[in-house]
Design a protein around this motif. Structure first.
Motif, mmCIF file in Angstrom:
data_model
loop_
_atom_site.group_PDB
_atom_site.id
_atom_site.type_symbol
_atom_site.label_atom_id
_atom_site.label_comp_id
_atom_site.label_asym_id
_atom_site.label_seq_id
_atom_site.Cartn_x
_atom_site.Cartn_y
_atom_site.Cartn_z
ATOM 1 N N ASP A 41 0.822 -1.175 -0.069
ATOM 2 C CA ASP A 41 0.006 0.029 0.099
ATOM 3 C C ASP A 41 0.805 1.287 0.128
ATOM 4 O OD1 ASP A 41 -2.207 1.526 0.003
ATOM 5 O OD2 ASP A 41 -2.520 1.317 2.338
ATOM 6 N N VAL A 45 0.989 4.064 -3.115
ATOM 7 C CA VAL A 45 0.513 5.425 -2.874
ATOM 8 C C VAL A 45 1.492 6.482 -3.326
ATOM 9 C CG1 VAL A 45 -0.223 7.127 -1.128
ATOM 10 C CG2 VAL A 45 -1.285 5.077 -0.881
ATOM 11 N N ALA A 74 -6.306 10.260 -7.579
ATOM 12 C CA ALA A 74 -6.227 9.998 -6.178
ATOM 13 C C ALA A 74 -7.304 10.108 -5.348
ATOM 14 C CB ALA A 74 -5.192 11.258 -5.585
ATOM 15 N N TYR A 77 -8.919 6.726 -5.990
ATOM 16 C CA TYR A 77 -8.283 5.626 -5.084
ATOM 17 C C TYR A 77 -8.867 5.746 -3.733
ATOM 18 C CZ TYR A 77 -4.401 2.939 -2.801
ATOM 19 O OH TYR A 77 -3.710 2.121 -2.137
ATOM 20 N N GLY A 132 -7.579 0.700 -5.333
ATOM 21 C CA GLY A 132 -7.762 1.349 -3.894
ATOM 22 C C GLY A 132 -9.151 0.414 -3.245
ATOM 23 N N THR A 418 -10.099 8.016 6.241
ATOM 24 C CA THR A 418 -9.597 8.006 5.048
ATOM 25 C C THR A 418 -10.572 8.663 4.210
ATOM 26 O OG1 THR A 418 -8.897 5.676 4.733
ATOM 27 C CG2 THR A 418 -8.963 6.476 2.811
ATOM 28 N N GLY A 422 -8.681 12.021 2.663
ATOM 29 C CA GLY A 422 -8.341 11.935 1.323
ATOM 30 C C GLY A 422 -9.333 12.835 0.598
#
Length: 489
Positions: A41, A45, A74, A77, A132, A418, A422
């Motif tokens: 992971d 990333v 991004a 993901y 993801g 997340t 994110g």
């Protein structure tokens, strides 16, 4: 495992037998087979961020902009990771740990391989989402399996170190990108593809090892596979005795549970939010705090170095590798203390220390007292403690809720953290770190520090003293409660 499913009330000593096992090669197989996915992971990333510029070049073989890679790709993901965690987390609690940690790795492998073959931007976006999706599912399936297989004496340090190993992959990804993007070694349209392909190769190696990792005996006996659970634990005991050459102490006790094929979502939600509301608040605070602190630093670290210290974009990978190494050293060196000094002191301490240190970094940065090297040193100090704290967030939500809810609880809190980090994180911090104004970047640091400090205070008040305790002592299985109180919820 559809055959031989038992139902009824049974008494078992399987949890106590697992917890009394000394460390052996059997446990190393579990750690290597399951824990190494975090390295993948981290690699995944970091690589995408570092190849964004190359993908945007006209000779990359892909019609895409750097902004689309770090923005749209991004975000997809992150969306994939959140939805994958929730979907596979639900399935993990229903179908078992082993089935799902094999499926989620297969999804990751296929999606990463397809990413390497991208020929259009939509193809790249689709398989970033699916990558993801697989990684998010890994978090739920793997954390639940590890905590149920590792003895209580070692559970804290093993879980913290494994989650921290994400940064080994991040460091490797940063250094790997420097080599793979060197056009003196690989053509512009090949190097970035080979970078993704390497992730596939590493994943295949992990898949081969993972085939030998057993199902969780705790999941087996609760879901009506008591005989399989007994056989698995007996085999582990024989291997441990043969490896260490010493007899095992007697198990510490038994529990009585009502076996059932599945546990309804309503009962799971009730257990997390009604029976353990303080623990739910704790989990949310820990995940949100670490998500914003990390975004305050890592999201704009390259922009900060380039804008304020005139560091070449080709050199930022080296700075990132140093930061990543500090991130891994924190859990590695502090992990054991989570089992000795205890959860409450270590969780609150790592959160508060990292928050206070980031406040100090913001002050030094705002007053113009830092160079690129000293700012990186400050970040390393902050993240040394923050990484151990962030890893303990996963440990916390995986051990403080009943066994039947474990994978879904991990998935839920991971998805919330997340999504916050994110989605809202970049929206907040991008404007601050890209403005070129020192005060704006200092404010980004202060926001991350404030939320991390607040989470540390919540942990000081609510953290559960789970060190060296069996999972069933920390939170009784829902089926155990029903066996003891047939008319209870």
């Amino acid at each position: 495992m559809g055959e031989g499913v038992e139902e009824g009330t049974v008494t078992t000593d399987v949890p106590a037998r697992l917890d009394r096992l000394p460390w052996s090669r059997w446990h190393w197989m579990i750690v290597i087979g399951l824990g190494t996915v975090w390295i993948l992971d981290g690699l995944e990333v970091t690589v995408v961020g570092n190849v964004a510029g190359r993908l945007a070049e006209s000779d990359s073989g892909l019609d895409i902009t750097a902004g689309q890679v770090t923005g749209m790709a991004a975000a997809l993901y992150v969306a994939g990771a959140c939805s994958g965690a929730l979907f596979f987390g639900w399935l993990t609690d229903r179908l078992g740990r082993k089935k799902l940690f094999m499926i989620t790795l297969a999804v990751y492998l296929a999606a990463t391989a397809m990413t390497a073959l991208s020929f259009e931007s939509w193809w790249f976006f689709l398989f970033r989402f699916l990558t993801g999706f697989g990684i998010g599912g890994e978090y739920a399936a793997i954390n639940s399996a590890i905590d149920e297989l590792i003895p209580s004496k070692y559970r804290g340090q093993v879980d913290v170190i494994i989650n921290g190993s994400f940064w080994l992959g991040a460091a490797g990804g940063a250094l790997l990108s420097i080599v793979m993007l060197d056009e003196n070694i690989f053509p512009a349209n090949i190097g970035w593809r080979l970078t993704f392909a390497l992730g596939v190769v590493l994943g295949l190696v992990i898949l081969l090892v993972r085939r030998h990792v057993p199902e969780s005996p705790r999941w087996l006996f609760i879901h009506g596979h008591g005989k399989a659970a007994e056989e698995l634990v007996s085999r582990a005991e024989r291997e441990t005795v043969a490896h260490r050459g010493e007899e095992l102490p007697p198990p510490a006790g038994q529990i009585t549970i009502h076996q059932r094929k599945a546990v309804g979502f309503g009962l799971i939600a009730h257990a997390i939010f009604t029976r353990y509301p303080k623990r739910a608040v704790l989990g949310l605070a820990l995940f949100l705090g670490q998500a914003f602190l990390y975004n305050a630093i890592t999201f704009g670290f390259g922009t900060i170095l380039i804008t304020f210290f005139d560091i070449s974009s080709g050199l930022t990978g080296y700075f990132y590798a140093v930061i990543a190494a500090s991130n891994f050293c924190g859990p590695l060196l502090l992990g054991r203390l989570f089992d000795t000094l205890g959860r409450r002191l270590m969780i609150s301490g790592t959160y508060l220390l990292s928050g206070v240190l980031l406040f100090g970094t913001a002050w030094l940065f705002d007053s113009g007292r830092l160079s690129a090297a000293t700012l990186t040193a400050c970040w390393c100090a902050v993240l040394f403690f923050a990484s151990a704290g962030a890893s303990s967030a996963y440990l916390t939500v995986s051990e403080v809720f009943p066994m039947e809810t474990r994978a879904l609880a991990i998935a839920f809190f991971y998805a919330v953290g997340t999504a916050a980090g994110g989605i809202s994180g970049p929206m907040i911090f991008a404007k601050l770190t890209e403005s070129g104004v020192v005060g704006d970047t200092a404010l980004a640091f202060q926001i991350g520090a404030g939320l991390m400090t607040a989470a540390g205070l919540v942990a000081a008040a609510l953290a559960v003293p789970a060190e060296r305790r069996g999972l069933e002592d920390i939170a009784a299985p829902l089926t155990q409660r029903q066996a003891e109180q047939p008319n209870g919820r």
